[in-house]
Design an enzyme around this catalytic site. Structure first.
Site, mmCIF file in Angstrom:
data_model
loop_
_atom_site.group_PDB
_atom_site.id
_atom_site.type_symbol
_atom_site.label_atom_id
_atom_site.label_comp_id
_atom_site.label_asym_id
_atom_site.label_seq_id
_atom_site.Cartn_x
_atom_site.Cartn_y
_atom_site.Cartn_z
ATOM 1 N N SER A 123 0.823 -1.213 0.000
ATOM 2 C CA SER A 123 0.000 0.000 0.000
ATOM 3 C C SER A 123 0.855 1.260 0.000
ATOM 4 O O SER A 123 0.393 2.306 -0.461
ATOM 5 C CB SER A 123 -0.941 0.001 1.194
ATOM 6 O OG SER A 123 -0.230 -0.206 2.379
ATOM 7 N N GLU A 156 -4.560 0.014 -8.646
ATOM 8 C CA GLU A 156 -3.466 0.940 -8.946
ATOM 9 C C GLU A 156 -2.259 0.143 -9.446
ATOM 10 O O GLU A 156 -1.826 -0.799 -8.778
ATOM 11 C CB GLU A 156 -3.118 1.663 -7.646
ATOM 12 C CG GLU A 156 -2.190 2.810 -7.752
ATOM 13 C CD GLU A 156 -2.326 3.713 -6.513
ATOM 14 O OE1 GLU A 156 -2.555 4.923 -6.663
ATOM 15 O OE2 GLU A 156 -2.217 3.192 -5.381
HETATM 16 N N1 3HC Z 1 -17.501 -9.578 -0.774
HETATM 17 C C1 3HC Z 1 -18.613 -9.572 -1.508
HETATM 18 N N2 3HC Z 1 -19.528 -8.598 -1.466
HETATM 19 C C2 3HC Z 1 -19.316 -7.595 -0.605
HETATM 20 C C3 3HC Z 1 -18.168 -7.524 0.217
HETATM 21 C C4 3HC Z 1 -17.244 -8.573 0.109
HETATM 22 N N3 3HC Z 1 -16.103 -8.617 0.825
HETATM 23 N N4 3HC Z 1 -18.240 -6.370 0.954
HETATM 24 C C5 3HC Z 1 -19.375 -5.743 0.594
HETATM 25 N N5 3HC Z 1 -20.017 -6.480 -0.338
HETATM 26 C C6 3HC Z 1 -21.247 -6.157 -1.025
HETATM 27 C C7 3HC Z 1 -22.480 -6.253 -0.155
HETATM 28 O O1 3HC Z 1 -22.999 -7.577 -0.150
HETATM 29 C C8 3HC Z 1 -23.425 -5.269 -0.815
HETATM 30 O O2 3HC Z 1 -24.140 -5.800 -1.883
HETATM 31 P P1 3HC Z 1 -25.573 -5.158 -2.323
HETATM 32 O O3 3HC Z 1 -25.332 -3.697 -2.595
HETATM 33 O O4 3HC Z 1 -25.959 -5.923 -3.535
HETATM 34 O O5 3HC Z 1 -26.446 -5.406 -1.135
HETATM 35 C C9 3HC Z 1 -22.498 -4.229 -1.358
HETATM 36 O O6 3HC Z 1 -21.191 -4.797 -1.434
HETATM 37 C C10 3HC Z 1 -22.480 -3.055 -0.469
HETATM 38 O O7 3HC Z 1 -22.220 -3.509 0.851
HETATM 39 P P2 3HC Z 1 -23.051 -3.080 2.135
HETATM 40 O O8 3HC Z 1 -24.519 -2.890 1.812
HETATM 41 O O9 3HC Z 1 -22.682 -4.000 3.237
HETATM 42 O O10 3HC Z 1 -22.456 -1.734 2.565
HETATM 43 P P3 3HC Z 1 -22.213 -0.442 1.745
HETATM 44 O O11 3HC Z 1 -23.278 -0.150 0.780
HETATM 45 O O12 3HC Z 1 -21.826 0.548 2.787
HETATM 46 O O13 3HC Z 1 -20.915 -0.786 0.904
HETATM 47 C C11 3HC Z 1 -18.608 -0.732 0.730
HETATM 48 C C12 3HC Z 1 -19.781 -1.301 1.477
HETATM 49 C C13 3HC Z 1 -18.553 -1.317 -0.682
HETATM 50 C C14 3HC Z 1 -17.367 -1.211 1.497
HETATM 51 C C15 3HC Z 1 -18.749 0.821 0.647
HETATM 52 O O14 3HC Z 1 -19.019 1.339 1.918
HETATM 53 C C16 3HC Z 1 -17.487 1.491 0.123
HETATM 54 O O15 3HC Z 1 -17.255 1.542 -1.079
HETATM 55 N N6 3HC Z 1 -16.683 2.013 1.061
HETATM 56 C C17 3HC Z 1 -15.388 2.638 0.711
HETATM 57 C C18 3HC Z 1 -14.380 1.566 0.565
HETATM 58 C C19 3HC Z 1 -13.052 2.128 0.175
HETATM 59 O O16 3HC Z 1 -12.812 3.306 0.069
HETATM 60 N N7 3HC Z 1 -12.121 1.194 -0.035
HETATM 61 C C20 3HC Z 1 -10.752 1.558 -0.369
HETATM 62 C C21 3HC Z 1 -9.984 1.677 0.888
HETATM 63 S S1 3HC Z 1 -8.323 2.126 0.547
HETATM 64 C C22 3HC Z 1 -7.576 0.678 0.230
HETATM 65 O O17 3HC Z 1 -8.144 -0.375 0.218
HETATM 66 C C23 3HC Z 1 -6.110 0.778 -0.028
HETATM 67 C C24 3HC Z 1 -5.323 0.146 1.094
HETATM 68 O O18 3HC Z 1 -3.957 0.120 0.682
HETATM 69 C C25 3HC Z 1 -5.426 0.873 2.412
#
Ligand code: 3HC
Length: 287
Positions: A123, A156
């Site tokens: 990361s 990325e």
């Molecule tokens: N596997 C499969 N499906 C998943 C999942 C997983 N691990 N996690 C979430 N989902 C699915 C859910 O089942 C849901 O499906 P639906 O819309 O059909 O019901 C959908 O994704 C959305 O999940 P939730 O309803 O539980 O919750 P949200 O609508 O809040 O979405 C989220 C969750 C997709 C995580 C959303 O909140 C999001 O996009 N958050 C931001 C995440 C982000 O910024 N990630 C990047 C972080 S930085 C990084 O990773 C870099 C590292 O180096 C630090």
């Protein structure tokens, strides 16, 4: 879905949240996957995570049961790095520690066939320094997936000083075959995403700690004010506060004082309150 010519077997090193997610999306696209971690228990936890995630995708009809079952059958778990000996592409997702990553890459250099591409999901660490542990730095590249891997579209691609053009093209094609969209970053601390995102999370923590607003209002403000899916404290809990602190410390070491991690973040990590994965971070996930 399609697979890239010349890539049949994908090795994944590390069966944590990111490694398991990468193994899952690669297997779903049709690659044979060998996922390795150091302990059987970690491999099993990774396979359980994949089962859960595939189950969620089936229940919301993003995948058919048959596709999910076929993907699952393509994934083998192992504790022996030598089992990645047939991999055409390896993605490493182990601890964010340079010495650990360099050891893994030195071993992969010996184990994998000539011409296999070796990618790191780091990361914030230098991909060039990781590549220097091998005799073939042209084959080494950064491939930084976002959490949760099965849901996030972006990946990325980090071009180290030594990465060869065909290596970049191959991982671009690989990401495309996983139905992901890439952008390219130079090998600079935090690349594009974490250079901007980690200070965003840290500034949210500082605003809360300094009493500018409650944690809920910091998150609501940033969510509704910028249309972000999560506010900074919620996102910190989602990523893992230990991961955020590691990344912030690397940015601070390499880019200077304005990237200093907030004391409250250090205290949360000291307390073992790492976010969702421990059931408690800025918020309580016990239920
Ligand atoms: N596997 C499969 N499906 C998943 C999942 C997983 N691990 N996690 C979430 N989902 C699915 C859910 O089942 C849901 O499906 P639906 O819309 O059909 O019901 C959908 O994704 C959305 O999940 P939730 O309803 O539980 O919750 P949200 O609508 O809040 O979405 C989220 C969750 C997709 C995580 C959303 O909140 C999001 O996009 N958050 C931001 C995440 C982000 O910024 N990630 C990047 C972080 S930085 C990084 O990773 C870099 C590292 O180096 C630090």
């Amino acid at each position: 879905m399609y697979t890239v010519d010349g890539v049949e077997t994908v090795g994944v090193v590390g069966a944590g949240t990111m490694g398991a997610g990468i193994a899952q999306v690669a297997a779903t696209a049709g690659y044979d996957v060998v996922m390795r971690d150091v302990e059987t228990e970690f491999v099993e936890d990774g396979l359980d995570r994949i089962d859960d995630s595939l189950g969620r995708l089936v229940s919301r009809e993003s995948l058919t049961e048959a596709t999910a079952a076929a993907a699952r059958r393509r994934i083998d778990g192992t504790t022996d790095l030598a089992d990645l000996g047939d991999a055409d592409l390896v993605v490493e997702a182990v601890l964010e520690q340079m010495d650990v990553k360099q050891d893994v890459f030195a071993s992969l250099d010996e184990i994998t066939p000539e011409g296999a591409v070796l990618a790191t999901n780091t990361s914030t660490l230098s991909v060039t320094t990781i590549a220097a542990a091998t005799e073939r730095p042209g084959d080494v590249v950064g491939l930084h997936f976002m959490n949760p891997v099965p849901v996030m579209e972006g990946v990325e691609v980090v071009r180290a000083e030594t990465t060869a053009d065909p290596t970049v093209s191959l991982v671009d094609d690989f990401a495309d075959s996983l139905d992901k969209t890439t952008w390219e970053s130079a090998d600079r601390p935090g690349f594009v995403v974490n250079r901007v995102l980690i200070p965003w999370v840290c500034e949210g923590i500082r605003a809360y700690d300094e009493g500018v607003a409650s944690k809920e209002d910091v998150d609501t403000g940033l969510k509704l004010g910028t249309n972000a899916p999560m506010g900074p404290l919620e996102l910190g809990d989602h990523i893992g506060l230990d991961v955020v602190l590691d990344a912030a410390e690397t940015l601070h070491d390499e880019l200077g004082d304005k990237y200093r991690p907030p004391v409250l973040l250090e205290r949360k990590v000291d307390a073992g309150h790492l976010g969702k994965k421990t059931g408690c971070g800025f918020y309580d996930y016990a239920e």
